[in-house]
Motif scaffolding. Structure first.
Motif, PDB file in Angstrom:
ATOM      1  N   PRO A 125      31.004  52.357  44.539  1.00 33.52           N
ATOM      2  CA  PRO A 125      30.498  51.346  43.593  1.00 33.52           C
ATOM      3  C   PRO A 125      30.458  51.929  42.183  1.00 33.52           C
ATOM      4  O   PRO A 125      29.623  52.783  41.883  1.00 33.52           O
ATOM      5  N   LEU A 126      31.343  51.477  41.318  1.00 31.89           N
ATOM      6  CA  LEU A 126      31.463  52.077  39.991  1.00 31.89           C
ATOM      7  C   LEU A 126      31.181  51.095  38.862  1.00 31.89           C
ATOM      8  O   LEU A 126      30.640  51.481  37.835  1.00 31.89           O
ATOM      9  N   GLY A 127      31.591  49.837  39.009  1.00 30.57           N
ATOM     10  CA  GLY A 127      31.319  48.828  37.993  1.00 30.57           C
ATOM     11  C   GLY A 127      30.274  47.841  38.499  1.00 30.57           C
ATOM     12  O   GLY A 127      29.656  48.047  39.544  1.00 30.57           O
ATOM     13  N   ASP A 128      30.084  46.753  37.766  1.00 33.15           N
ATOM     14  CA  ASP A 128      29.164  45.713  38.227  1.00 33.15           C
ATOM     15  C   ASP A 128      29.706  44.988  39.453  1.00 33.15           C
ATOM     16  O   ASP A 128      28.950  44.533  40.309  1.00 33.15           O
ATOM     17  N   GLU A 129      31.046  44.859  39.541  1.00 30.84           N
ATOM     18  CA  GLU A 129      31.622  44.125  40.663  1.00 30.84           C
ATOM     19  C   GLU A 129      31.455  44.917  41.967  1.00 30.84           C
ATOM     20  O   GLU A 129      31.488  46.158  41.952  1.00 30.84           O
ATOM     21  N   PRO A 130      31.257  44.243  43.106  1.00 27.17           N
ATOM     22  CA  PRO A 130      31.177  44.951  44.383  1.00 27.17           C
ATOM     23  C   PRO A 130      32.467  45.716  44.653  1.00 27.17           C
ATOM     24  O   PRO A 130      33.547  45.309  44.203  1.00 27.17           O
ATOM     25  N   PRO A 131      32.401  46.825  45.398  1.00 24.12           N
ATOM     26  CA  PRO A 131      33.589  47.672  45.586  1.00 24.12           C
ATOM     27  C   PRO A 131      34.787  46.959  46.202  1.00 24.12           C
ATOM     28  O   PRO A 131      35.932  47.295  45.886  1.00 24.12           O
ATOM     29  N   GLY A 132      34.542  45.977  47.080  1.00 22.30           N
ATOM     30  CA  GLY A 132      35.657  45.284  47.708  1.00 22.30           C
ATOM     31  C   GLY A 132      36.162  44.081  46.936  1.00 22.30           C
ATOM     32  O   GLY A 132      37.206  43.502  47.278  1.00 22.30           O
ATOM     33  N   TYR A 133      35.451  43.709  45.882  1.00 22.54           N
ATOM     34  CA  TYR A 133      35.798  42.517  45.112  1.00 22.54           C
ATOM     35  C   TYR A 133      37.204  42.562  44.514  1.00 22.54           C
ATOM     36  O   TYR A 133      37.904  41.542  44.515  1.00 22.54           O
ATOM     37  N   PRO A 134      37.666  43.706  43.962  1.00 24.60           N
ATOM     38  CA  PRO A 134      38.984  43.696  43.316  1.00 24.60           C
ATOM     39  C   PRO A 134      40.122  43.233  44.209  1.00 24.60           C
ATOM     40  O   PRO A 134      41.062  42.593  43.725  1.00 24.60           O
ATOM     41  N   ALA A 135      40.071  43.528  45.505  1.00 24.80           N
ATOM     42  CA  ALA A 135      41.148  43.085  46.397  1.00 24.80           C
ATOM     43  C   ALA A 135      41.173  41.569  46.503  1.00 24.80           C
ATOM     44  O   ALA A 135      42.248  40.950  46.488  1.00 24.80           O
ATOM     45  N   LEU A 136      40.000  40.938  46.607  1.00 25.70           N
ATOM     46  CA  LEU A 136      39.933  39.479  46.645  1.00 25.70           C
ATOM     47  C   LEU A 136      40.397  38.891  45.319  1.00 25.70           C
ATOM     48  O   LEU A 136      41.153  37.911  45.289  1.00 25.70           O
ATOM     49  N   ASP A 137      39.959  39.496  44.226  1.00 25.57           N
ATOM     50  CA  ASP A 137      40.347  39.041  42.894  1.00 25.57           C
ATOM     51  C   ASP A 137      41.863  39.141  42.723  1.00 25.57           C
ATOM     52  O   ASP A 137      42.509  38.231  42.161  1.00 25.57           O
ATOM     53  N   LEU A 138      42.440  40.225  43.207  1.00 23.41           N
ATOM     54  CA  LEU A 138      43.890  40.414  43.108  1.00 23.41           C
ATOM     55  C   LEU A 138      44.633  39.339  43.893  1.00 23.41           C
ATOM     56  O   LEU A 138      45.571  38.716  43.372  1.00 23.41           O
ATOM     57  N   MET A 139      44.231  39.099  45.118  1.00 20.32           N
ATOM     58  CA  MET A 139      44.935  38.120  45.951  1.00 20.32           C
ATOM     59  C   MET A 139      44.817  36.712  45.361  1.00 20.32           C
ATOM     60  O   MET A 139      45.784  35.936  45.390  1.00 20.32           O
ATOM     61  N   ARG A 140      43.659  36.392  44.824  1.00 20.98           N
ATOM     62  CA  ARG A 140      43.489  35.079  44.195  1.00 20.98           C
ATOM     63  C   ARG A 140      44.387  34.935  42.970  1.00 20.98           C
ATOM     64  O   ARG A 140      45.009  33.882  42.754  1.00 20.98           O
ATOM     65  N   THR A 141      44.447  35.984  42.158  1.00 20.17           N
ATOM     66  CA  THR A 141      45.241  35.914  40.921  1.00 20.17           C
ATOM     67  C   THR A 141      46.730  35.858  41.242  1.00 20.17           C
ATOM     68  O   THR A 141      47.497  35.195  40.530  1.00 20.17           O
ATOM     69  N   ILE A 142      47.157  36.534  42.284  1.00 21.55           N
ATOM     70  CA  ILE A 142      48.556  36.446  42.724  1.00 21.55           C
ATOM     71  C   ILE A 142      48.906  35.005  43.076  1.00 21.55           C
ATOM     72  O   ILE A 142      49.967  34.492  42.697  1.00 21.55           O
ATOM     73  N   GLU A 184      47.282  32.271  41.989  1.00 20.31           N
ATOM     74  CA  GLU A 184      47.208  31.452  40.776  1.00 20.31           C
ATOM     75  C   GLU A 184      48.473  31.587  39.936  1.00 20.31           C
ATOM     76  O   GLU A 184      48.951  30.605  39.356  1.00 20.31           O
ATOM     77  N   ARG A 185      49.031  32.779  39.882  1.00 24.11           N
ATOM     78  CA  ARG A 185      50.236  33.012  39.077  1.00 24.11           C
ATOM     79  C   ARG A 185      51.522  32.701  39.848  1.00 24.11           C
ATOM     80  O   ARG A 185      52.611  32.849  39.298  1.00 24.11           O
ATOM     81  N   LYS A 186      51.361  32.341  41.134  1.00 21.12           N
ATOM     82  CA  LYS A 186      52.512  32.020  41.979  1.00 21.12           C
ATOM     83  C   LYS A 186      53.505  33.183  42.039  1.00 21.12           C
ATOM     84  O   LYS A 186      54.725  33.009  41.910  1.00 21.12           O
ATOM     85  N   LEU A 187      52.962  34.377  42.260  1.00 22.02           N
ATOM     86  CA  LEU A 187      53.784  35.570  42.371  1.00 22.02           C
ATOM     87  C   LEU A 187      54.202  35.796  43.823  1.00 22.02           C
ATOM     88  O   LEU A 187      53.573  35.282  44.748  1.00 22.02           O
ATOM     89  N   ASP A 188      55.241  36.555  44.015  1.00 25.68           N
ATOM     90  CA  ASP A 188      55.745  36.856  45.359  1.00 25.68           C
ATOM     91  C   ASP A 188      54.787  37.816  46.052  1.00 25.68           C
ATOM     92  O   ASP A 188      54.696  38.995  45.671  1.00 25.68           O
ATOM     93  N   PRO A 189      54.061  37.364  47.081  1.00 23.91           N
ATOM     94  CA  PRO A 189      53.056  38.233  47.708  1.00 23.91           C
ATOM     95  C   PRO A 189      53.652  39.449  48.406  1.00 23.91           C
ATOM     96  O   PRO A 189      52.948  40.444  48.630  1.00 23.91           O
ATOM     97  N   SER A 190      54.938  39.414  48.736  1.00 22.16           N
ATOM     98  CA  SER A 190      55.543  40.542  49.441  1.00 22.16           C
ATOM     99  C   SER A 190      55.671  41.772  48.558  1.00 22.16           C
ATOM    100  O   SER A 190      55.893  42.883  49.069  1.00 22.16           O
ATOM    101  N   ARG A 191      55.499  41.608  47.242  1.00 20.75           N
ATOM    102  CA  ARG A 191      55.607  42.744  46.321  1.00 20.75           C
ATOM    103  C   ARG A 191      54.271  43.455  46.107  1.00 20.75           C
ATOM    104  O   ARG A 191      54.203  44.452  45.384  1.00 20.75           O
ATOM    105  N   PHE A 192      53.210  42.949  46.755  1.00 22.14           N
ATOM    106  CA  PHE A 192      51.877  43.508  46.570  1.00 22.14           C
ATOM    107  C   PHE A 192      51.393  44.064  47.908  1.00 22.14           C
ATOM    108  O   PHE A 192      51.186  43.321  48.864  1.00 22.14           O
ATOM    109  N   LEU A 193      51.211  45.377  47.954  1.00 21.29           N
ATOM    110  CA  LEU A 193      50.858  46.071  49.183  1.00 21.29           C
ATOM    111  C   LEU A 193      49.396  46.501  49.107  1.00 21.29           C
ATOM    112  O   LEU A 193      49.075  47.534  48.509  1.00 21.29           O
ATOM    113  N   VAL A 194      48.525  45.690  49.684  1.00 26.05           N
ATOM    114  CA  VAL A 194      47.092  45.994  49.691  1.00 26.05           C
ATOM    115  C   VAL A 194      46.805  46.746  50.984  1.00 26.05           C
ATOM    116  O   VAL A 194      46.676  46.147  52.049  1.00 26.05           O
ATOM    117  N   LEU A 195      46.725  48.056  50.889  1.00 23.35           N
ATOM    118  CA  LEU A 195      46.595  48.893  52.074  1.00 23.35           C
ATOM    119  C   LEU A 195      45.172  48.918  52.596  1.00 23.35           C
ATOM    120  O   LEU A 195      44.209  48.707  51.851  1.00 23.35           O
TER     121      LEU A 195
END
Length: 365
Positions: free
Chosen positions: A322-339, A341-352
């Motif tokens: 936990p480093l910022g105000d956002e919960p530690p797992g939040y960025p992954a959800l934020d990333l998937m939502r933004t992908i 919203e931008r209609k990006l190719d999900p196969s290019r994003f590897l969330v390990l």
């Protein structure tokens, strides 16, 4: 002396109480910040960046606020996050060492946790900013590491280690000490002596834009990042910070480490086209008014990925501390939502997931 200490504590507590009663600061002006980034000079990426004992980012001087700015952040009210956002975690896949031992051949990347990744390319092992400890100075892990230094000794008696800067979640002394004896360390300027005091392996200091020929068509490049440095025993910006690009005949991997969004991503993409994998930080970006200089938001991380022209995006640093105000797992959800919203190719994003092994696919695949 005692009266001075008491007075100082009274001032600190009074200030903390004042800020604790405040609402969140005014919304951050993203458009203004982007205009500042777009106005940055490419030439300044190559300018001298050391003066009077300190390193700095010539293209964008760092905003100063010191201790009181930190107090303002810590005492300001936090944004609301849903239960899903608070509780999201990466999965943990156990027995990483055994699974790697069952793979005698092939290039891969495995997430150990936070900014620590283990790569095998052409039979050589690389690790980024190793931290296996329970704490990064104060913040405590919420997910365990997928491997330890002791386990690495059985896998990689010869290990290449990239250390990006001296912050505690990137340079962990106990973890460095635990690495295989034949490890070789690549660090930014000013960090060599400290790392050498922790480990007997060879240490090489690098400045931005320096390229090292590793033989066999392999090359390591030290690259600029927009960040800063400090830890006990090393003053503010007395050591450099950096990202790295590993180039092999088949695969190129960019490790961006900690950085805010800056014009450097465009220049790196121009100078080094056809990057296969971009490991980009996605953590500690809330609140934006405090974090924007040194950490990218998710939209900025996606813009950096576009600037680099890379084939695949691997998010780093989320889901561990936990480093910022956002919960530690939040960025992954934020990333998937933004992908989406931008209609990006999900196969290019590897969330390990932690402990996950992904084959690295290079130029011929």
């Amino acid at each position: 002396m005692r009266k001075s200490i008491i007075l100082f504590l009274v001032v600190v507590l009074g200030t903390a109480l004042f800020f604790s009663c405040m609402h969140n600061p005014a919304p951050f002006d993203e458009a203004k910040w982007r205009r500042q980034v777009d106005a940055q000079s490419v030439e300044q990426l190559y300018a001298p960046h050391f003066n009077d004992g300190r390193y700095f980012n010539p293209w964008a001087p760092m905003e100063h606020g010191g201790f009181w700015r930190l107090v303002k952040w810590k005492m300001s009210s936090k944004a609301h996050y849903s239960e899903e956002e608070k509780n999201h975690r990466p999965k943990f896949i156990p027995e990483l060492k055994a699974r790697i031992q069952g793979m005698p051949e092939g290039d891969f990347i495995a997430w150990i946790g936070h900014s620590t990744f283990l790569l095998r390319i052409g039979g050589d092992y690389w690790i980024t900013d190793p931290i296996f400890s329970e704490r990064a100075f104060l913040p405590r892990r919420i997910t365990p590491p997928a491997i330890t230094g002791e386990e690495l000794k059985a896998l990689a008696p010869s290990l290449n280690v990239l250390i990006s800067h001296n912050h505690y979640d990137h340079l962990d002394e106990e973890s460095v000490r635990s690495l295989p004896r034949a490890s070789r360390f690549y660090v930014p300027l000013g960090l060599g002596n400290h790392v050498a005091s922790l480990h007997e392996g060879a240490v090489q200091e690098l400045d931005w834009w320096r390229e090292i020929d590793l033989g066999g068509g392999n090359k390591l490049v030290c690259l600029p990042a927009q960040h800063w440095s400090r830890r006990f025993g090393q003053g503010f910006n007395e050591t450099l910070w950096a990202g790295f690009l590993l180039i092999t005949p088949e695969i190129s991997v960019y490790y961006g480490a900690d950085s805010g969004y800056f014009i450097g991503y465009r220049e790196i993409g121009r100078r080094y086209p056809n990057i296969h994998y971009a490991l980009l930080s996605t953590t500690a970006y809330h609140p934006r008014w405090f974090m924007h200089y040194a950490h990218k938001s998710i939209p900025e991380a996606l813009d950096a990925f576009h600037d680099l022209g890379a084939r695949y995006f691997i998010p780093t640093q989320w889901g561990t501390f936990p480093l910022g105000d956002e919960p530690p797992g939040y960025p992954a959800l934020d990333l998937m939502r933004t992908i989406q919203e931008r209609k990006l190719d999900p196969s290019r994003f590897l969330v390990l997931d932690i402990g996950e092994i992904r084959p690295l696919r290079g130029a011929r695949e």
